[in-house]
Design an enzyme around this catalytic site. Sequence first.
Site, PDB file in Angstrom:
ATOM      1  N   ASN A  85       0.838  -1.199   0.000  1.00 27.08           N
ATOM      2  CA  ASN A  85       0.000   0.000   0.000  1.00 27.08           C
ATOM      3  C   ASN A  85       0.874   1.250   0.000  1.00 27.08           C
ATOM      4  O   ASN A  85       2.096   1.156  -0.037  1.00 27.08           O
ATOM      5  CB  ASN A  85      -0.951  -0.018   1.201  1.00 27.08           C
ATOM      6  CG  ASN A  85      -0.199  -0.096   2.507  1.00 27.08           C
ATOM      7  OD1 ASN A  85       0.600   0.778   2.828  1.00 27.08           O
ATOM      8  ND2 ASN A  85      -0.416  -1.173   3.252  1.00 27.08           N
ATOM      9  N   ASP A 144      -5.413  -9.228  13.016  1.00 29.59           N
ATOM     10  CA  ASP A 144      -5.253  -7.843  13.465  1.00 29.59           C
ATOM     11  C   ASP A 144      -4.194  -7.818  14.573  1.00 29.59           C
ATOM     12  O   ASP A 144      -4.409  -8.349  15.667  1.00 29.59           O
ATOM     13  CB  ASP A 144      -6.587  -7.275  13.955  1.00 29.59           C
ATOM     14  CG  ASP A 144      -6.513  -5.776  14.139  1.00 29.59           C
ATOM     15  OD1 ASP A 144      -5.575  -5.308  14.818  1.00 29.59           O
ATOM     16  OD2 ASP A 144      -7.385  -5.067  13.604  1.00 29.59           O
ATOM     17  N   ILE A 145      -3.061  -7.207  14.272  1.00 25.68           N
ATOM     18  CA  ILE A 145      -1.934  -7.188  15.227  1.00 25.68           C
ATOM     19  C   ILE A 145      -2.315  -6.425  16.489  1.00 25.68           C
ATOM     20  O   ILE A 145      -2.082  -6.880  17.612  1.00 25.68           O
ATOM     21  CB  ILE A 145      -0.683  -6.539  14.570  1.00 25.68           C
ATOM     22  CG1 ILE A 145      -0.281  -7.329  13.327  1.00 25.68           C
ATOM     23  CG2 ILE A 145       0.469  -6.448  15.561  1.00 25.68           C
ATOM     24  CD1 ILE A 145       0.793  -6.682  12.478  1.00 25.68           C
ATOM     25  N   LYS A 150     -11.497  -2.145  19.019  1.00 27.46           N
ATOM     26  CA  LYS A 150     -10.144  -2.698  19.196  1.00 27.46           C
ATOM     27  C   LYS A 150      -9.737  -2.734  20.662  1.00 27.46           C
ATOM     28  O   LYS A 150      -8.693  -3.300  20.993  1.00 27.46           O
ATOM     29  CB  LYS A 150      -9.137  -1.905  18.368  1.00 27.46           C
ATOM     30  CG  LYS A 150      -9.486  -1.914  16.878  1.00 27.46           C
ATOM     31  CD  LYS A 150      -8.254  -1.910  15.999  1.00 27.46           C
ATOM     32  CE  LYS A 150      -8.662  -2.004  14.540  1.00 27.46           C
ATOM     33  NZ  LYS A 150      -7.609  -2.517  13.683  1.00 27.46           N
ATOM     34  N   PHE A 168      -3.924   3.713  15.161  1.00 24.95           N
ATOM     35  CA  PHE A 168      -4.088   4.761  14.163  1.00 24.95           C
ATOM     36  C   PHE A 168      -5.266   4.395  13.277  1.00 24.95           C
ATOM     37  O   PHE A 168      -5.582   3.212  13.114  1.00 24.95           O
ATOM     38  CB  PHE A 168      -2.819   4.892  13.310  1.00 24.95           C
ATOM     39  CG  PHE A 168      -1.887   5.956  13.819  1.00 24.95           C
ATOM     40  CD1 PHE A 168      -1.248   5.796  15.035  1.00 24.95           C
ATOM     41  CD2 PHE A 168      -1.663   7.110  13.088  1.00 24.95           C
ATOM     42  CE1 PHE A 168      -0.394   6.776  15.519  1.00 24.95           C
ATOM     43  CE2 PHE A 168      -0.808   8.099  13.552  1.00 24.95           C
ATOM     44  CZ  PHE A 168      -0.170   7.938  14.772  1.00 24.95           C
ATOM     45  N   LYS A 190       7.273 -18.160 -10.479  1.00 29.69           N
ATOM     46  CA  LYS A 190       6.686 -16.941 -11.051  1.00 29.69           C
ATOM     47  C   LYS A 190       5.438 -17.299 -11.868  1.00 29.69           C
ATOM     48  O   LYS A 190       5.491 -18.214 -12.711  1.00 29.69           O
ATOM     49  CB  LYS A 190       7.736 -16.260 -11.939  1.00 29.69           C
ATOM     50  CG  LYS A 190       7.289 -14.952 -12.486  1.00 29.69           C
ATOM     51  CD  LYS A 190       8.371 -14.332 -13.347  1.00 29.69           C
ATOM     52  CE  LYS A 190       7.770 -13.213 -14.165  1.00 29.69           C
ATOM     53  NZ  LYS A 190       8.580 -12.891 -15.315  1.00 29.69           N
ATOM     54  N   LYS A 223     -13.528   2.509  16.338  1.00 29.27           N
ATOM     55  CA  LYS A 223     -12.300   1.708  16.399  1.00 29.27           C
ATOM     56  C   LYS A 223     -11.767   1.615  17.825  1.00 29.27           C
ATOM     57  O   LYS A 223     -11.246   0.582  18.241  1.00 29.27           O
ATOM     58  CB  LYS A 223     -11.240   2.341  15.487  1.00 29.27           C
ATOM     59  CG  LYS A 223     -10.681   1.361  14.499  1.00 29.27           C
ATOM     60  CD  LYS A 223     -10.009   2.033  13.336  1.00 29.27           C
ATOM     61  CE  LYS A 223     -10.817   1.802  12.068  1.00 29.27           C
ATOM     62  NZ  LYS A 223     -10.182   2.321  10.874  1.00 29.27           N
TER      63      LYS A 223
HETATM   64  N1  CTP Z   1      -3.774  -2.858  12.439  1.00 27.68           N
HETATM   65  C1  CTP Z   1      -3.027  -3.909  12.892  1.00 27.68           C
HETATM   66  N2  CTP Z   1      -3.095  -5.110  12.253  1.00 27.68           N
HETATM   67  C2  CTP Z   1      -3.857  -5.283  11.173  1.00 27.68           C
HETATM   68  C3  CTP Z   1      -4.627  -4.204  10.687  1.00 27.68           C
HETATM   69  C4  CTP Z   1      -4.542  -2.994  11.356  1.00 27.68           C
HETATM   70  O1  CTP Z   1      -2.299  -3.759  13.875  1.00 27.68           O
HETATM   71  N3  CTP Z   1      -3.887  -6.460  10.563  1.00 27.68           N
HETATM   72  C5  CTP Z   1      -3.710  -1.580  13.183  1.00 27.68           C
HETATM   73  C6  CTP Z   1      -3.062  -0.466  12.413  1.00 27.68           C
HETATM   74  O2  CTP Z   1      -1.663  -0.393  12.660  1.00 27.68           O
HETATM   75  C7  CTP Z   1      -3.780   0.754  12.968  1.00 27.68           C
HETATM   76  C8  CTP Z   1      -5.175   0.238  13.163  1.00 27.68           C
HETATM   77  O3  CTP Z   1      -5.045  -1.146  13.397  1.00 27.68           O
HETATM   78  O4  CTP Z   1      -3.290   1.140  14.230  1.00 27.68           O
HETATM   79  C9  CTP Z   1      -6.013   0.482  11.941  1.00 27.68           C
HETATM   80  O5  CTP Z   1      -7.190  -0.205  12.073  1.00 27.68           O
HETATM   81  P1  CTP Z   1      -7.962  -0.877  10.847  1.00 27.68           P
HETATM   82  O6  CTP Z   1      -9.266  -1.282  11.351  1.00 27.68           O
HETATM   83  O7  CTP Z   1      -7.205  -1.930  10.175  1.00 27.68           O
HETATM   84  O8  CTP Z   1      -7.963   0.326   9.879  1.00 27.68           O
HETATM   85  P2  CTP Z   1      -8.546   0.323   8.501  1.00 27.68           P
HETATM   86  O9  CTP Z   1      -7.958  -0.737   7.639  1.00 27.68           O
HETATM   87  O10 CTP Z   1      -8.368   1.730   8.045  1.00 27.68           O
HETATM   88  O11 CTP Z   1     -10.006  -0.038   8.905  1.00 27.68           O
HETATM   89  P3  CTP Z   1     -11.311  -0.148   8.048  1.00 27.68           P
HETATM   90  O12 CTP Z   1     -11.283  -1.509   7.506  1.00 27.68           O
HETATM   91  O13 CTP Z   1     -12.341   0.097   9.098  1.00 27.68           O
HETATM   92  O14 CTP Z   1     -11.210   0.925   7.039  1.00 27.68           O
END
Ligand code: CTP
Length: 400
Positions: free
Chosen positions: A207, A303-304, A338, A320, A286, A334
């Site tokens: 990304n 989700d970490i 979370k 964030f 490949k 969130k």
């Molecule tokens: N995060 C994480 N591990 C993941 C995804 C996200 O630790 N696999 C953490 C990011 O580092 C950030 C926060 O979660 O602190 C973002 O939340 P997230 O819900 O993933 O954000 P978006 O992808 O923007 O959410 P949405 O799907 O609601 O748009």
Amino acid sequence: MTALLGKRIVLGISGGIAAYKSAELTRLLIKAGAQVRVCMTPAACEFIQPLTFQALSSHPVHTTLLDTAAEAGMGHIELARWADMIVIAPATADLMARFAHGHADDLLTTLCLASAAPLYLAPAMNQQMWKHPATQANLQRLQSRGVAILGPDQGVQACGDVGMGRMLEPEAILAALQQPQLLSGIRILLTAGPTREAIDPVRFLTNRSSGKMGYAVAAAAQEFGASVTLISGPVALDTPLGVERIWVESAADMLEATRYAAGLNDIFIATAAVADYTPKQVATQKIKKNNDQLVLEMTRTTDILVTVVKENPKLFTVGFAAETQNLMEYARGKLERKGVHMIAANSVAEGKGFDRATNALEVVWQGGSQSLPEMDKKLLARALMAIISQRYQQWKGMQA
Ligand code: CTP
């Protein structure tokens, strides 16, 4: 009132062209209310006259170790004991090397050895000398002993080179010295940057995250006195000074490294833009373009942040959120979902946020919020760290 009011500062000056800036630094320190005694190495006296510093500090300048007249006034041990802090600006590569190895072959290095006061070095040297592994090894050695390193700065150098090595401007040194060490003794873990999810041996999905915000937050946390570990996806950024960086590539790698480190820390700040999906299978060879269409089957990543929150109830956690709309509403959602203590939300609508030098944040927590307007990411990171340390101290107080 300033943080330096009444502070007794030994200002050490070693032999570099930036020594002329130390005259202004002397003036600024005195203006901020500090008592300043200047100590110059013989090489520094070649660049600028001790008389300048005597006039600015209203005290004799200390230049030699074995000067009976000077020792009869304030001896070097007395001076070492007198200091609340020692600031060496400029600190040349030679000064850093000598102090890193415990030499005491002039008055300044002897003072450093003989004093228990916090020591601040503002390095100044040619960019090639700064980059040299010998200097970098000395830097690490000094940092591991708790010496605070201020700068250096980037830019055009007196020798015509361009790069890292310029001494910080006197105003920046003053600001760093005034910075309260709000997070001294606190361990902070951060994730930053994007992740790369492999499709086959040569391709991956990623990304637009540049990691700039996360790196700026890591640098700010270090400036606030915390010991900082940064788990970073692939970015083109230098490790902030004094920060320990762990490289990872995929979301799964980042999860593993973060879970391992989380229990050793007090605060976790998740700034990484972690991939939400990863290819279900990574092709071992490949992929060839044999078909008109390619369908990739993807699976959700773990989700970490949520995992770390669940596994470490004693950790203060900050997430964030990057949103294109309904910033506050999604941020609050969130926060709940979370189970984190704070969310820092930014808008990524219309080219904002990602890969830019500036950003703005809405910081929310249970029962409160604060807006941080658009500014340089480094300044924004400091403002955010000020809020995080305040909320953390309050939360910690409630736990006791
Ligand atoms: N995060 C994480 N591990 C993941 C995804 C996200 O630790 N696999 C953490 C990011 O580092 C950030 C926060 O979660 O602190 C973002 O939340 P997230 O819900 O993933 O954000 P978006 O992808 O923007 O959410 P949405 O799907 O609601 O748009």
